[in-house]
Design a protein around this motif. Sequence first.
Motif, PDB file in Angstrom:
ATOM      1  N   THR A 103       0.832  -1.223  -0.086  1.00 45.55           N
ATOM      2  CA  THR A 103       0.254  -0.176  -0.172  1.00 45.55           C
ATOM      3  C   THR A 103       0.664   1.234   0.055  1.00 45.55           C
ATOM      4  OG1 THR A 103      -0.076  -0.109   2.372  1.00 45.55           O
ATOM      5  CG2 THR A 103      -1.912  -1.125   0.986  1.00 45.55           C
ATOM      6  N   LYS A 108      -4.469   7.803  -2.125  1.00 46.16           N
ATOM      7  CA  LYS A 108      -5.763   7.163  -1.717  1.00 46.16           C
ATOM      8  C   LYS A 108      -6.405   6.786  -2.580  1.00 46.16           C
ATOM      9  CE  LYS A 108      -4.671   9.088   2.384  1.00 46.16           C
ATOM     10  NZ  LYS A 108      -4.207   8.291   3.564  1.00 46.16           N
ATOM     11  N   ASP A 109      -7.165   5.657  -2.206  1.00 46.95           N
ATOM     12  CA  ASP A 109      -8.182   4.867  -2.911  1.00 46.95           C
ATOM     13  C   ASP A 109      -9.402   5.737  -3.259  1.00 46.95           C
ATOM     14  OD1 ASP A 109      -9.562   3.955  -0.940  1.00 46.95           O
ATOM     15  OD2 ASP A 109      -8.915   1.937  -1.161  1.00 46.95           O
ATOM     16  N   GLU A 110     -10.568   5.129  -3.723  1.00 46.80           N
ATOM     17  CA  GLU A 110     -11.948   5.737  -3.881  1.00 46.80           C
ATOM     18  C   GLU A 110     -12.607   5.764  -2.475  1.00 46.80           C
ATOM     19  OE1 GLU A 110     -14.442   1.914  -5.122  1.00 46.80           O
ATOM     20  OE2 GLU A 110     -14.456   3.632  -6.598  1.00 46.80           O
ATOM     21  N   LEU A 115      -3.540   3.416  -0.885  1.00 53.34           N
ATOM     22  CA  LEU A 115      -3.874   2.895  -2.250  1.00 53.34           C
ATOM     23  C   LEU A 115      -3.103   1.318  -2.040  1.00 53.34           C
ATOM     24  CD1 LEU A 115      -4.818   3.101  -5.182  1.00 53.34           C
ATOM     25  CD2 LEU A 115      -2.696   4.186  -5.955  1.00 53.34           C
ATOM     26  N   ASP A 211      -4.329   0.557  -9.141  1.00 56.68           N
ATOM     27  CA  ASP A 211      -5.606   1.068  -8.600  1.00 56.68           C
ATOM     28  C   ASP A 211      -6.704   0.235  -9.328  1.00 56.68           C
ATOM     29  OD1 ASP A 211      -7.837   1.983  -7.263  1.00 56.68           O
ATOM     30  OD2 ASP A 211      -7.585   3.920  -7.578  1.00 56.68           O
ATOM     31  N   HIS A 213      -9.802   0.066  -8.706  1.00 54.43           N
ATOM     32  CA  HIS A 213     -11.048   0.765  -8.714  1.00 54.43           C
ATOM     33  C   HIS A 213     -11.172   1.662  -9.712  1.00 54.43           C
ATOM     34  CE1 HIS A 213     -11.863  -1.518  -4.861  1.00 54.43           C
ATOM     35  NE2 HIS A 213     -10.555  -0.995  -4.370  1.00 54.43           N
ATOM     36  N   ASP A 214      -9.917   2.276 -10.030  1.00 58.84           N
ATOM     37  CA  ASP A 214      -9.867   3.415 -11.164  1.00 58.84           C
ATOM     38  C   ASP A 214     -10.568   2.734 -12.526  1.00 58.84           C
ATOM     39  OD1 ASP A 214      -9.281   6.037 -11.970  1.00 58.84           O
ATOM     40  OD2 ASP A 214      -7.941   4.894 -13.195  1.00 58.84           O
TER      41      ASP A 214
END
Length: 298
Positions: A103, A108-110, A115, A211, A213-214
């Motif tokens: 990480t 940061k992630d969503e 991340l 990432d 989620h992106d």
Amino acid sequence: MANKELSPELRIMLAFALSFLILLLSRPLLVRPPQPPAAGPGPAAEPSQPARDKLSPGKEEAQLQADLPAAPVAGQAEELIIVESDRYRVVLSTRGAVVKSWTLKEYKDERGGPLEVVHSEAAQRYGEPLSVWVADESARAEVNQALFVPSASGELRAPLALSFEYRGERVAARKQIVFAPDSYVVEIDSTLSADGRPVPHELAWRGGFGDRHDAVVRGTRWDVFYRQPDRMVRLAAGEVEGAASHVSGPFLFAGIEDHFFAAAFLPAQTGLRVTAFPDEVKVLDQEDPVASIGVAVG
């Protein structure tokens, strides 16, 4: 993640600014058992002391002792080791001496958390980051399931040089990972041998990178890249032919990337062997192809 697209040039610069620069030093692992000290000349045995001859092994006995294999080295149970700096938190497993989680604290992630660049579900299917890839399937299975003995355990803090060692009846392996306190640069020294002979091998990062989620916002994109002297080459998952695509050459670096992040492998000397794998990861309950990588110094 910001919605503004970056130019290719700026994205490459950002990728290297945020990348894990992993130096692969492929040096042969030669398992050398300690040699017995040479027996000096002793006094001649007296007839009344026949047992004294047995205390000084002859040449044949000394050679047999030298040919004995080194003692096995293996752990008793899997351990998780955490290495932290102000910039990252890495979780490693002694089973295979691989990465379970990586990480980035500064990104940061969503959901607002650090991340995570390891896709854990895909890693369970294809192998964790920094697993060994080698043509010998039995050696590959043994080393990636082996319980390595670490040089340190528990929760650790960079700067740190952390080594893992395993030696079985046939396969021996060692990985040393050096973590810097204020950099994303990580140096790796990896060696592998089978039946006492060094084995050319690759370290792989399977199941995509970055990432995931992106991908929901921007669409799936995970590419393998390598730098030729005159141009950058990228391979998407759909461009991988068969089970894997192999290419070797005087490449300056190679790696795997998503939209904004990259893991770049830089050799100590120019020359890399790059293997691209067409793995799949789940995004929005669908299996999407990703390009994964194995890299070795050529």
